[in-house]
Design an enzyme around this catalytic site. Structure first.
Site, PDB file in Angstrom:
ATOM      1  N   ASP A   1      52.559-132.090 104.809  1.00 30.10           N
ATOM      2  CA  ASP A   1      53.074-131.461 103.311  1.00 30.10           C
ATOM      3  C   ASP A   1      51.810-131.214 102.638  1.00 30.10           C
ATOM      4  O   ASP A   1      50.909-132.083 102.421  1.00 30.10           O
ATOM      5  CB  ASP A   1      54.020-132.147 102.503  1.00 30.10           C
ATOM      6  CG  ASP A   1      54.468-131.428 101.302  1.00 30.10           C
ATOM      7  OD1 ASP A   1      55.351-130.747 101.261  1.00 30.10           O
ATOM      8  OD2 ASP A   1      53.763-131.677 100.004  1.00 30.10           O
ATOM      9  N   LEU A   2      51.251-130.084 102.375  1.00 27.56           N
ATOM     10  CA  LEU A   2      50.222-129.829 101.487  1.00 27.56           C
ATOM     11  C   LEU A   2      50.391-130.033 100.180  1.00 27.56           C
ATOM     12  O   LEU A   2      51.203-129.549  99.474  1.00 27.56           O
ATOM     13  CB  LEU A   2      49.844-128.296 101.824  1.00 27.56           C
ATOM     14  CG  LEU A   2      48.438-127.721 101.174  1.00 27.56           C
ATOM     15  CD1 LEU A   2      47.275-128.549 101.808  1.00 27.56           C
ATOM     16  CD2 LEU A   2      48.123-126.273 101.303  1.00 27.56           C
TER      17      LEU A   2
ATOM     18  N   ASP B   1      54.524-124.796 101.682  1.00 25.51           N
ATOM     19  CA  ASP B   1      53.420-125.741 101.846  1.00 25.51           C
ATOM     20  C   ASP B   1      53.431-126.753 102.957  1.00 25.51           C
ATOM     21  O   ASP B   1      53.152-127.802 103.005  1.00 25.51           O
ATOM     22  CB  ASP B   1      52.918-126.640 100.446  1.00 25.51           C
ATOM     23  CG  ASP B   1      54.042-127.211 100.078  1.00 25.51           C
ATOM     24  OD1 ASP B   1      55.068-127.445 100.414  1.00 25.51           O
ATOM     25  OD2 ASP B   1      54.196-127.532  98.832  1.00 25.51           O
TER      26      ASP B   1
END
Length: 651
Positions: free
Chosen positions: A219-220, A261
């Site tokens: 997960d960004l 993301d």
């Protein structure tokens, strides 16, 4: 029509041939099968001629689609060959973008590398024509092979002209189908396989050998901040950079973009599966480098959850759920790291969700209260400040300290509401203390990581204290070490600098618990350091803690940073701290956290230069300094018994 066939018969055969091929194209028959049928029809019309159809990739590579009368060895030889001016008739035609006639295969240099696979079949000449798509790019070739050294006849040219048109239609149809499939399976922005590809790949993973594969979900963390700050173009470029970094660092395994993301990696390489921590660390390290996005230098940050296929896992989807659990836990407990699934993680997540719901309900029902613990001058025992501490009142009336519901601050919305509530309560109390003429320095309020990431922290502080007309000099923001730099979060560092630029003071809480170091104070300065109680509790004469605290005090003085010792519970501790030069302290020796009314009593009786309790707020002449609580007599106890003043003073 004249030539090979009688006019009517030839016309009927050609028309029937064209209709056959068009019907195959229209009904979605594969390109290979269509090309094979086309060549066979031509070879039936031209018995002494061999026919070939080749596909040309955008990269310039040749791939045979059909050549029924040529050898399989010849097809294998030219598969994947780059087009060029001397690559037979077909490769040359594609390269030159024009028809190429070779009347003597045996002696033509363009056929030097290929003739041994054609001459034994009896073919001596070849004519190849490029096939163009709608954008005028060569994407195929059509060739005729003759057993005599000759050029094509007019009839053959006419027939090939019709075939070229049919081939172009078939290739265009195939290209559109491939493009649809590509769009359906590839993320357009990052060029990684998309969620549909991931679901398909996951469903095909073997589930009969535990430990054969594993899954990472990435997960960004800072995409929204980048989009809001620098625009969506920068955010898109960040996603592209992250995608390529993940792809490079997991090869030969495959990365996917699940959407937004979030990315996923299916690991099958033995070493990567065996050491998920090392694999995740490699990805995090690769992502940590600064990248240029729309002219802005941005440092990506990511959080990873992972799970391996283990005994008891029923299917691949269960492993996916486990990886999602691990990611959720990682994001809630400390972004920027990796968490591997363990069997009890679901229970931990459930408990955290329950805590978040309880706190949210308490906020809506006005059951979040503020308690205060004084900060004391160790030499005079005067109250110089208050720390505002969050408390939750349960429906039955019990008071719960913040430690019991700290997990709720991992939820961004709940954390923001808690901070807003504490700001409002503290601002109102400070206003009442100022109105009462109580000498007062500041109140300290704890700030969570979520507050720093909101982008609105200063505005919220200014609004809360502005409503009460309280100058911001009366507030200090307390940040724990784990929030300060424990997760290597540049957003927090930037926000701290911005808040200090606005005149707010920052206190670093729990100093010494393992994350921050004195070097960080050079790049992210603070105004106050609060020594963690773990150091204070070990204080003994000649103990190492003495040397550590003395060194810290010396450095803090040189950096113009005030120091507060937390967790003071005995007179011996207070005495030792004062002896080595620590002037400020906090702990149960002086007072537990108390209700606002009791905090007011403390301030009235023991604030620096306190006004005697009998004096009214209208008296603007400060009273004498209280030089020590012991001088007020025996023990003074608040009516609600929340705090006790010791009978003796340190020193």
């Amino acid at each position: 029509m004249t030539g090979i066939f009688p006019r009517e018969k030839g016309s009927d055969l050609l028309l029937r041939f064209q209709n056959t091929i068009l019907e195959m194209i229209a009904t979605g028959v594969s390109l290979d099968a269509t090309a094979q049928q086309l060549c066979r029809e031509i070879e039936r019309l031209l018995p002494d001629v061999a026919c070939s159809v080749l596909r040309v990739e955008p990269s310039g590579l040749l791939f045979p689609l059909a050549a029924p009368r040529l050898t399989e060895q010849f097809a294998e030889l030219i598969t994947g060959t780059m087009i060029g001016p001397n690559i037979g008739s077909c490769g040359s035609a594609a390269y030159l973008r024009e028809s190429v006639i070779v009347t003597d295969i045996e002696n033509d240099r363009r056929w030097a590398a290929f003739k041994d696979h054609v001459l034994p079949s009896g073919y001596r000449a070849c004519w190849s024509v490029p096939i163009f798509n709608a954008d005028n790019h060569v994407f195929g070739t059509f060739g005729l092979y003759f057993k005599q050294k000759r050029v094509p006849s007019a009839r053959e040219e006419e027939l090939v002209s019709a075939c070229i048109h049919l081939c172009a239609i078939a290739l265009e149809q195939h290209h559109r189908m491939l493009e649809r499939e590509r769009r359906a399976s590839i993320d357009a922005l990052t060029d990684l396989p998309n969620r549909a590809s991931f679901d398909s790949a996951l469903s095909r993973l073997p589930c009969d050998e535990p430990g054969a594969w594993a899954l990472l979900v990435v997960d960004l963390d800072n995409l929204k901040t980048i989009n809001d700050t620098f625009g969506h173009q920068a955010g898109d470029e960040l996603l592209q950079s992250v995608a390529q970094r993940i792809r490079r660092n997991v090869q030969p395994d495959h990365a996917f973009r699940l959407g937004g993301d979030e990315f996923a990696v299916i690991l099958q390489e033995t070493g990567a599966v065996a050491d998920l921590d090392a694999t995740a660390s490699r990805i995090l390290d690769a992502l940590g480098g600064v990248t240029s996005c729309s002219g802005h230098m941005i440092q990506p940050r990511a959080t990873i959850g992972g799970a391996a296929f283990c005994p008891g896992d029923h299917d691949a989807e269960m492993v996916h759920r486990h990886a999602d659990f691990a990611l959720y836990h990682a994001k809630e407990t400390g972004r920027g790291g990796f968490v591997r699934y363990w069997p009890g993680i679901g229970t931990a997540i459930k408990k955290r969700i329950e805590v978040i719901q309880d706190v949210d309900s308490a906020l809506h029902e006005d059951r979040i209260e503020v308690y205060y613990q004084p900060v004391i001058r160790l030499d005079t025992r005067e109250v110089v400040a208050m720390e505002a501490l969050c408390r939750l009142r349960q429906p039955e009336g019990n008071i719960v300290s913040a430690g019991a519901f700290h997990q709720a601050t991992t939820d961004v919305n709940v954390a923001a509401k808690l901070t807003q509530r504490m700001l409002a309560l503290a601002a109102a109390d400070v206003r009442s203390w100022l109105d009462a003429g109580i000498p007062f320095q500041h109140v300290a309020i704890n700030i969570s990581a979520a507050d720093f990431h909101s982008g609105t922290l200063f505005d919220r502080i200014q609004s809360a204290f502005g409503r009460e007309k309280v100058p911001l000099k009366h507030i200090v923001l307390e940040v724990t070490e784990s929030v300060y730099l424990g997760q290597n979060d540049p957003v927090v560092a930037q926000e701290i600098k911005s808040l200090r630029a606005h005149g707010l003071r920052i206190a670093l809480d729990d100093f010494g618990t393992g994350f921050a170091s004195l070097t960080h104070l050079l790049t992210v300065p603070v105004d106050i350091i609060k020594i963690d109680r773990s150091f204070v509790s070990q204080l003994r004469v000649d103990d190492r803690s003495i040397a550590i605290i003395e060194g810290l005090l010396d450095i803090a003085r040189k950096l113009d940073i005030r120091v507060v010792a937390e967790g003071i519970e005995t007179e011996d501790q207070a005495h030792l701290l004062a002896k080595i030069g620590c002037t400020l302290g906090q702990g149960y020796l002086f007072s537990r956290a108390v209700r606002p009314a009791s905090a007011t009593t403390l301030l009235i009786n023991h604030a620096q230069h306190a006004v005697p309790a009998k004096a009214g707020p209208e008296n603007d002449i400060p009273g004498r300094p209280i030089t020590g609580w012991a001088k007020r007599g025996a023990r003074a106890v608040a009516k609600d018994n929340d705090f006790v003043i010791p009978a003796s003073r340190a020193g």
